[in-house]
Design a protein around this motif. Structure first.
Motif, PDB file in Angstrom:
ATOM      1  N   LYS A 278       0.835  -1.203   0.000  1.00 14.70           N
ATOM      2  CA  LYS A 278       0.000   0.000   0.000  1.00 14.70           C
ATOM      3  C   LYS A 278       0.872   1.256   0.000  1.00 14.70           C
ATOM      4  O   LYS A 278       0.607   2.221  -0.712  1.00 14.70           O
ATOM      5  N   ALA A 279       1.933   1.222   0.818  1.00 15.48           N
ATOM      6  CA  ALA A 279       2.784   2.409   0.956  1.00 15.48           C
ATOM      7  C   ALA A 279       3.567   2.697  -0.317  1.00 15.48           C
ATOM      8  O   ALA A 279       3.914   3.849  -0.590  1.00 15.48           O
ATOM      9  N   ASP A 280       3.875   1.686  -1.117  1.00 19.74           N
ATOM     10  CA  ASP A 280       4.663   1.886  -2.329  1.00 19.74           C
ATOM     11  C   ASP A 280       3.900   2.634  -3.418  1.00 19.74           C
ATOM     12  O   ASP A 280       4.493   3.144  -4.358  1.00 19.74           O
ATOM     13  N   ASP A 281       2.566   2.652  -3.274  1.00 16.19           N
ATOM     14  CA  ASP A 281       1.726   3.372  -4.242  1.00 16.19           C
ATOM     15  C   ASP A 281       2.004   2.906  -5.677  1.00 16.19           C
ATOM     16  O   ASP A 281       2.153   3.707  -6.600  1.00 16.19           O
ATOM     17  N   LEU A 282       2.103   1.587  -5.840  1.00 19.22           N
ATOM     18  CA  LEU A 282       2.320   1.026  -7.174  1.00 19.22           C
ATOM     19  C   LEU A 282       1.056   1.132  -8.003  1.00 19.22           C
ATOM     20  O   LEU A 282      -0.059   1.170  -7.469  1.00 19.22           O
ATOM     21  N   PRO A 283       1.185   1.167  -9.330  1.00 21.90           N
ATOM     22  CA  PRO A 283      -0.008   1.125 -10.176  1.00 21.90           C
ATOM     23  C   PRO A 283      -0.783  -0.166  -9.915  1.00 21.90           C
ATOM     24  O   PRO A 283      -0.191  -1.237  -9.783  1.00 21.90           O
ATOM     25  N   ASN A 284      -2.084  -0.054  -9.817  1.00 24.16           N
ATOM     26  CA  ASN A 284      -2.965  -1.199  -9.562  1.00 24.16           C
ATOM     27  C   ASN A 284      -2.626  -1.897  -8.236  1.00 24.16           C
ATOM     28  O   ASN A 284      -2.865  -3.101  -8.084  1.00 24.16           O
ATOM     29  N   ALA A 285      -2.081  -1.142  -7.281  1.00 23.17           N
ATOM     30  CA  ALA A 285      -1.704  -1.751  -5.995  1.00 23.17           C
ATOM     31  C   ALA A 285      -2.910  -2.382  -5.305  1.00 23.17           C
ATOM     32  O   ALA A 285      -2.795  -3.445  -4.683  1.00 23.17           O
ATOM     33  N   ALA A 286      -4.063  -1.749  -5.401  1.00 19.37           N
ATOM     34  CA  ALA A 286      -5.259  -2.278  -4.737  1.00 19.37           C
ATOM     35  C   ALA A 286      -5.651  -3.641  -5.301  1.00 19.37           C
ATOM     36  O   ALA A 286      -5.993  -4.562  -4.560  1.00 19.37           O
ATOM     37  N   GLU A 287      -5.579  -3.762  -6.647  1.00 19.64           N
ATOM     38  CA  GLU A 287      -5.943  -5.040  -7.267  1.00 19.64           C
ATOM     39  C   GLU A 287      -4.903  -6.112  -6.948  1.00 19.64           C
ATOM     40  O   GLU A 287      -5.244  -7.281  -6.721  1.00 19.64           O
ATOM     41  N   ILE A 288      -3.646  -5.720  -6.936  1.00 18.76           N
ATOM     42  CA  ILE A 288      -2.580  -6.674  -6.596  1.00 18.76           C
ATOM     43  C   ILE A 288      -2.753  -7.157  -5.160  1.00 18.76           C
ATOM     44  O   ILE A 288      -2.593  -8.347  -4.855  1.00 18.76           O
ATOM     45  N   LEU A 289      -3.117  -6.232  -4.268  1.00 22.46           N
ATOM     46  CA  LEU A 289      -3.308  -6.591  -2.869  1.00 22.46           C
ATOM     47  C   LEU A 289      -4.465  -7.573  -2.706  1.00 22.46           C
ATOM     48  O   LEU A 289      -4.408  -8.496  -1.896  1.00 22.46           O
ATOM     49  N   LYS A 290      -5.516  -7.398  -3.495  1.00 17.67           N
ATOM     50  CA  LYS A 290      -6.642  -8.340  -3.440  1.00 17.67           C
ATOM     51  C   LYS A 290      -6.188  -9.748  -3.794  1.00 17.67           C
ATOM     52  O   LYS A 290      -6.590 -10.731  -3.164  1.00 17.67           O
ATOM     53  N   LEU A 291      -5.342  -9.847  -4.826  1.00 14.63           N
ATOM     54  CA  LEU A 291      -4.834 -11.159  -5.212  1.00 14.63           C
ATOM     55  C   LEU A 291      -4.000 -11.755  -4.089  1.00 14.63           C
ATOM     56  O   LEU A 291      -4.085 -12.957  -3.804  1.00 14.63           O
ATOM     57  N   GLY A 292      -3.183 -10.916  -3.449  1.00 13.05           N
ATOM     58  CA  GLY A 292      -2.347 -11.404  -2.365  1.00 13.05           C
ATOM     59  C   GLY A 292      -3.130 -11.844  -1.147  1.00 13.05           C
ATOM     60  O   GLY A 292      -2.666 -12.671  -0.371  1.00 13.05           O
ATOM     61  N   ASN A 293      -4.328 -11.297  -0.965  1.00 19.13           N
ATOM     62  CA  ASN A 293      -5.161 -11.652   0.176  1.00 19.13           C
ATOM     63  C   ASN A 293      -6.024 -12.883  -0.073  1.00 19.13           C
ATOM     64  O   ASN A 293      -6.566 -13.459   0.866  1.00 19.13           O
ATOM     65  N   ARG A 294      -6.170 -13.284  -1.334  1.00 15.86           N
ATOM     66  CA  ARG A 294      -7.004 -14.436  -1.646  1.00 15.86           C
ATOM     67  C   ARG A 294      -6.355 -15.723  -1.147  1.00 15.86           C
ATOM     68  O   ARG A 294      -5.137 -15.839  -1.117  1.00 15.86           O
ATOM     69  N   ARG A 295      -7.190 -16.688  -0.799  1.00 20.56           N
ATOM     70  CA  ARG A 295      -6.694 -17.980  -0.315  1.00 20.56           C
ATOM     71  C   ARG A 295      -6.703 -18.992  -1.459  1.00 20.56           C
ATOM     72  O   ARG A 295      -7.529 -19.892  -1.520  1.00 20.56           O
ATOM     73  N   TYR A 296      -5.740 -18.812  -2.356  1.00 21.27           N
ATOM     74  CA  TYR A 296      -5.578 -19.728  -3.469  1.00 21.27           C
ATOM     75  C   TYR A 296      -4.536 -20.780  -3.109  1.00 21.27           C
ATOM     76  O   TYR A 296      -3.556 -20.502  -2.421  1.00 21.27           O
ATOM     77  N   THR A 297      -4.742 -21.984  -3.593  1.00 21.61           N
ATOM     78  CA  THR A 297      -3.717 -23.012  -3.464  1.00 21.61           C
ATOM     79  C   THR A 297      -3.834 -23.961  -4.638  1.00 21.61           C
ATOM     80  O   THR A 297      -4.756 -23.851  -5.461  1.00 21.61           O
ATOM     81  N   SER A 298      -2.909 -24.895  -4.742  1.00 21.99           N
ATOM     82  CA  SER A 298      -2.839 -25.797  -5.881  1.00 21.99           C
ATOM     83  C   SER A 298      -3.694 -27.045  -5.647  1.00 21.99           C
ATOM     84  O   SER A 298      -3.764 -27.565  -4.530  1.00 21.99           O
ATOM     85  N   VAL A 299      -4.323 -27.516  -6.710  1.00 22.03           N
ATOM     86  CA  VAL A 299      -5.082 -28.764  -6.627  1.00 22.03           C
ATOM     87  C   VAL A 299      -4.148 -29.921  -6.277  1.00 22.03           C
ATOM     88  O   VAL A 299      -4.528 -30.856  -5.565  1.00 22.03           O
TER      89      VAL A 299
END
Length: 480
Positions: A278-299
């Motif tokens: 969040k602090a880095d203020d990267l482009p699309n940081a909010a969308e990237i953060l959503k991906l990082g918060n998701r609970r994805y794992t491998s089959v």
């Protein structure tokens, strides 16, 4: 590599289990509030449960229990919330999002189960019952009295076996039926309907049937390979400690690829990698953060976890599926663990890097090879086992190591990619493939020494073909 310490407790006035927690004369007694007394039966019960074998020597479970009981006795039930417990017991930040982080709910389920285990075993004589009702975290206390034993009524005259009901007794259906002239629906079998020989045959048949069922359930008839694998699984799954199955965090991998930099374990454990983003203020940081918060794992990881759950050696209630983001350092000190993935998708593997004979090597430059490094190649071995230039091949490792405290075991099942992890998992679950290594790893006392395997398999559309052993190492690295 830096070894991390558990996060400190953040709530003022809460102390983990200690000798002075129950002593009102201690310097900390003022923090306990006016309603907490060493003589309080509820507090004494909580201390007994916290120190019991049923909690599996888990400091976090003990702290969880003592926190909610202390707040309840002091009349501060408003502090027994998921948010407050997450901050006070699990060291979460004051503004952490409990919807994304279910650590409190996960440990609450575990704590309820362990309290039930306590009352079913070492606490069976307790007269006070502690429960944590579902839907909340505030404990309740009720008196618990065992039902009185039913005294055997002496036989009455004329009825030496005590089977004849008394006249006018409630439920006297047989006598009423005879009075009404109604024959009973169950045929009466004469006393001598069975000859001694018939009874012997009948009893033998029953014994043989029961014996066959017990043999089937105990799985005595197993192959030599399965019997050898039993040693490994019996050490990983035991009744006196938890075994955590930890699949990879695929959301973390996606996020790292988008920000083009790795996430160190220290930032992953504390959750600051998300704050930093969040602090880095990267482009699309909010969308990237959503991906990082998701609970994805491998089959592939889930398939391995499902197979592990079906092992005969698994102790019900002691195998726990834990998402990588929810694992705690204390779990790797007090329990056993099976870590699945790679050090990129499961950062906890980084803790055991110094113990690994074959280390991960990732190069962000796609033109440079990535793979498993073999630092001490023997004759005929390579220094790097990589998929570069041979995309139809993949590699994975199976590493059996002590846990962080040396009291339990950690099994790492990891690959350079999803197919590599699948190759390692398939090899691990095949008793015939594992038997030679397990037999060589067996010590004189019957336990297993640490071992590590590098396996390879064909990679067809991210699916591994039949894996085979490439390298084997027994024991820990010489520098460890």
């Amino acid at each position: 590599m830096q070894t991390l310490e558990p996060t400190s407790k953040a709530a003022a006035g809460f102390r983990p289990r200690s000798a002075d927690a129950a002593d009102p004369r201690s310097p900390n007694a003022a923090d306990q509030g006016p309603h907490l007394s060493a003589d309080d039966q509820r507090w004494q019960l909580a201390l007994r449960i916290a120190a019991s074998r049923s909690l599996g020597r888990s400091q976090l479970l003990s702290d969880f229990l003592l926190y909610i009981v202390e707040r309840s006795i002091q009349g501060r039930r408003g502090e027994i919330t998921e948010q407050q417990i997450g901050v006070a017991v699990f060291g979460r930040a004051e503004d952490y999002n409990s919807n994304d982080d279910n650590i409190v709910r996960s440990y609450a389920r575990k704590l309820r189960q362990r309290i039930d285990n306590y009352y079913a075993s070492e606490g069976s004589e307790e007269t006070l019952r502690l429960e944590i009702p579902r839907g909340g975290y505030a404990p309740t206390f009720t008196d618990h009295v065992s039902p009185p034993a039913i005294a055997e009524e002496p036989s009455r005259d004329g009825d030496p076996e005590g089977l004849e009901p008394r006249k006018g007794e409630e439920g006297d259906e047989p006598r009423s039926a005879r009075a009404a002239g109604i024959m009973p629906s169950v045929p009466i079998i004469p006393r001598r309907a069975f000859t001694p020989g018939t009874l012997v045959v009948l009893l033998l048949g029953i014994l043989l049937g029961v014996g066959a069922m017990q043999l089937k359930q105990s799985r005595i008839f197993v192959s030599r390979a399965e019997a050898t694998s039993h040693t490994l699984w019996a050490e990983l799954f035991s009744g006196n400690r938890d075994t955590f199955i930890v699949p990879s965090d695929a959301g973390l991998v996606i996020m790292q690829r988008l920000i083009d930099r790795p996430v160190p374990l220290s930032n992953y454990v504390s959750g600051t990698y998300r704050t930093k983003l969040k602090a880095d203020d990267l482009p699309n940081a909010a969308e990237i953060l959503k991906l990082g918060n998701r609970r994805y794992t491998s089959v592939v990881d889930l398939d391995l976890a499902a197979h592990l759950a079906q092992l005969h050696e698994v102790v019900p209630g002691r195998m726990l599926l834990r998402y990588a983001r929810d694992l705690r350092m204390d779990d790797l000190r007090t329990g056993n663990a099976i870590l699945i993935g790679s050090d990129e998708s499961n950062p906890w593997i980084q803790l055991f890097g110094p113990q690994l004979q074959f280390s991960f090597h990732y190069d962000p430059n796609s033109d440079q090879p990535s793979g498993f490094v073999n630092p001490s190649p023997r004759p005929g071995e390579s220094e790097l086992y990589t998929t570069s230039g041979q995309e139809d091949r993949t590699f994975g490792i199976i590493a059996y190591r002590p846990n962080l405290a040396g009291t339990g075991h950690v099994l790492i099942v990891a690959g350079l990619n999803t197919a590599g992890t699948q190759a390692a998992a398939d090899f691990l679950l095949d008793p015939s493939s594992m038997m030679p290594t397990l037999r060589r790893s067996k010590l004189a006392d019957g336990t297993l020494q640490p071992f590590e395997l590098l396996v390879s398999a064909g990679n067809v559309a991210t699916n591994a073909s039949t894996p085979h052993l490439v390298l084997e190492r027994l024991g820990l690295p010489a520098s460890h």
